[in-house]
Structures are given as structure tokens and as C-alpha cells.
Design a protein around this motif. Structure first.
Motif, short mmCIF file in Angstrom:
data_model
loop_
_atom_site.label_atom_id
_atom_site.label_comp_id
_atom_site.label_asym_id
_atom_site.label_seq_id
_atom_site.Cartn_x
_atom_site.Cartn_y
_atom_site.Cartn_z
N MET A 1 -26.73 -44.76 -113.45
CA MET A 1 -25.52 -43.94 -113.52
C MET A 1 -25.17 -43.31 -112.18
N ILE A 2 -26.17 -43.08 -111.33
CA ILE A 2 -25.88 -42.54 -109.99
C ILE A 2 -25.09 -43.56 -109.19
N LEU A 3 -25.50 -44.82 -109.27
CA LEU A 3 -24.78 -45.87 -108.56
C LEU A 3 -23.36 -46.01 -109.10
N LEU A 4 -23.20 -45.96 -110.41
CA LEU A 4 -21.86 -46.03 -111.00
C LEU A 4 -21.00 -44.85 -110.54
N ALA A 5 -21.57 -43.65 -110.52
CA ALA A 5 -20.84 -42.46 -110.07
C ALA A 5 -20.44 -42.59 -108.61
N LEU A 6 -21.33 -43.13 -107.77
CA LEU A 6 -21.00 -43.34 -106.36
C LEU A 6 -19.87 -44.36 -106.19
N CYS A 7 -19.90 -45.42 -106.99
CA CYS A 7 -18.83 -46.43 -106.92
C CYS A 7 -17.49 -45.84 -107.36
N VAL A 8 -17.50 -45.06 -108.42
CA VAL A 8 -16.27 -44.42 -108.88
C VAL A 8 -15.78 -43.43 -107.84
N ALA A 9 -16.68 -42.67 -107.24
CA ALA A 9 -16.29 -41.71 -106.21
C ALA A 9 -15.68 -42.43 -105.01
N ALA A 10 -16.27 -43.54 -104.60
CA ALA A 10 -15.71 -44.31 -103.49
C ALA A 10 -14.34 -44.85 -103.85
N SER A 11 -14.17 -45.29 -105.08
CA SER A 11 -12.87 -45.80 -105.52
C SER A 11 -11.83 -44.68 -105.54
N VAL A 12 -12.21 -43.51 -106.01
CA VAL A 12 -11.28 -42.37 -106.02
C VAL A 12 -10.91 -41.99 -104.59
N PHE A 13 -11.88 -42.00 -103.69
CA PHE A 13 -11.58 -41.74 -102.28
C PHE A 13 -10.58 -42.77 -101.75
N GLY A 14 -10.76 -44.03 -102.11
CA GLY A 14 -9.82 -45.07 -101.70
C GLY A 14 -8.43 -44.83 -102.26
N ILE A 15 -8.35 -44.38 -103.50
CA ILE A 15 -7.05 -44.09 -104.11
C ILE A 15 -6.37 -42.94 -103.38
N VAL A 16 -7.14 -41.93 -103.02
CA VAL A 16 -6.58 -40.80 -102.26
C VAL A 16 -6.08 -41.29 -100.90
N ALA A 17 -6.85 -42.16 -100.25
CA ALA A 17 -6.43 -42.71 -98.96
C ALA A 17 -5.16 -43.53 -99.09
N ILE A 18 -5.06 -44.34 -100.14
CA ILE A 18 -3.84 -45.13 -100.37
C ILE A 18 -2.67 -44.20 -100.62
N SER A 19 -2.91 -43.17 -101.41
CA SER A 19 -1.84 -42.21 -101.70
C SER A 19 -1.33 -41.55 -100.43
N SER A 20 -2.23 -41.11 -99.57
CA SER A 20 -1.78 -40.43 -98.34
C SER A 20 -1.14 -41.41 -97.36
N ALA A 21 -1.61 -42.66 -97.35
CA ALA A 21 -1.05 -43.64 -96.42
C ALA A 21 0.32 -44.14 -96.85
N THR A 22 0.59 -44.12 -98.16
CA THR A 22 1.87 -44.66 -98.65
C THR A 22 2.77 -43.60 -99.23
N ASN A 23 2.44 -42.34 -99.04
CA ASN A 23 3.22 -41.25 -99.62
C ASN A 23 4.67 -41.27 -99.15
N PHE A 24 4.89 -41.52 -97.88
CA PHE A 24 6.26 -41.51 -97.36
C PHE A 24 7.05 -42.73 -97.81
N LEU A 25 6.39 -43.76 -98.29
CA LEU A 25 7.06 -44.97 -98.78
C LEU A 25 7.33 -44.91 -100.28
N GLY A 26 6.93 -43.84 -100.92
CA GLY A 26 7.02 -43.80 -102.38
C GLY A 26 5.93 -44.68 -102.96
N GLY A 27 4.70 -44.48 -102.51
CA GLY A 27 3.59 -45.36 -102.86
C GLY A 27 2.98 -45.12 -104.21
N GLY A 28 3.70 -44.52 -105.13
CA GLY A 28 3.17 -44.29 -106.46
C GLY A 28 2.75 -45.57 -107.16
#
Length: 164
Positions: free
Chosen positions: A17-44
């Protein structure tokens, strides 16, 4: 419904479960990065796609897939990857200077076969290493692992016309 909950409970008892939590955390971090990188384009749209992929991935991982059974068929996985990537030769759509996307009319998004084949590639290599764990440093094992890696790399580069 009880069967699904029992399967999830059994998985949670066996899983790392620690590995699963780390993978989910990394994915959430990626989603935040995508959100900030595409925010001005309407990246929803991109953010929604990633969230849906994360949720589906966790659900499928938790309930449906026994990776050992799939990995047993590593030859079929390699054949799938080869055929799927080879589709780019005929139907590859050029986006951003390379031919690495497939557009299917029945899907609302494009697919990049090289990205989808990363998971079967990892399963193939892991199964080879698991089967040959006592002979992992043997030249035949190294050649087999290297051969699969080089084969898929060359196929991706040739089919997509991109080294990325």
C-alpha cells in the motif's frame, strides 16, 4: 457487489500500500503540474482526462487484473506491442512533428501506442527477470532482456519517426 469489496479487501491485505500511495501521489503531482502548465489555455480537459485515467487505473489495478497471469503470456504481450506500434506506419497521425499518434473515429481522443506499450514492456521484462532470477547475469538472459528492449526501441523510432 460483495465480490468486488472482497476482492479489494484481499488486494489490500496482499498489496504494497505504500507503493500504491506513492504512485497515486506522483500521479496527483503530475495532474497539478498539467493543471498549472495548461491553466492559461483552459486546460480543464487535460486535467479531467488525467483524473479519469488515475481513477480507472486504480480501480482496474485493485479489482480486475492479475498481473502474474498476464505476464505469463509475455510472447503475446510482445506481439501486441509490435502490432500496436506498427499501426503507426500506416495510420500514424502527424502531430507536433512526429507520427506517434493514432486517431480512431470512435474515440474522443488520440492514442500514443508507445506510451500504452510501456506497461506491457515492463511486464515482459519483469517476467523474464522472474523466470531467470537464478541466471540473471547470464549472457543469454542479458541478451534476451537487451533484445526485447532494443527491438521495441527501434520499432518505436522507425514507426513514429521520433527519438523522444
Amino acid at each position: 457487489m460483495r465480490e468486488i469489496f472482497r476482492t479489494i479487501r484481499d488486494f489490500c491485505k496482499k498489496a504494497d500500500m505504500i507503493l500504491l500511495a506513492l504512485c497515486v501521489a506522483a500521479s496527483v503531482f503530475g495532474i497539478v503540474a498539467i493543471s498549472s502548465a495548461t491553466n492559461f489555455l483552459g486546460g480543464g480537459r487535460y486535467v479531467r482526462t488525467q483524473i479519469i485515467a488515475l481513477v480507472l487505473g486504480v480501480i482496474i489495478l485493485l479489482t480486475l487484473i492479475d498481473v502474474d497471469i498476464i505476464a505469463e503470456r509475455r510472447e503475446l504481450l510482445l506481439l501486441f506491442c509490435t502490432v500496436f506500434i506498427a499501426l503507426l506506419f500506416k495510420w500514424g497521425d502527424t502531430q507536433q512533428g512526429n507520427r506517434s499518434w493514432l486517431n480512431f473515429s470512435f474515440l474522443p481522443f488520440s492514442i500514443q501506442p508507445a506510451e500504452l506499450c510501456k506497461i506491457p514492456f515492463i511486464l515482459i521484462l519483469a517476467k523474464i527477470m522472474s523466470v531467470k532470477q537464478n541466471k540473471l547475469s547470464a549472457p543469454t538472459t542479458i541478451l534476451q532482456i537487451g533484445g526485447v528492449t532494443i527491438f521495441l526501441f527501434v520499432l518505436i523510432v522507425a514507426a513514429s519517426e521520433d527519438l523522444g
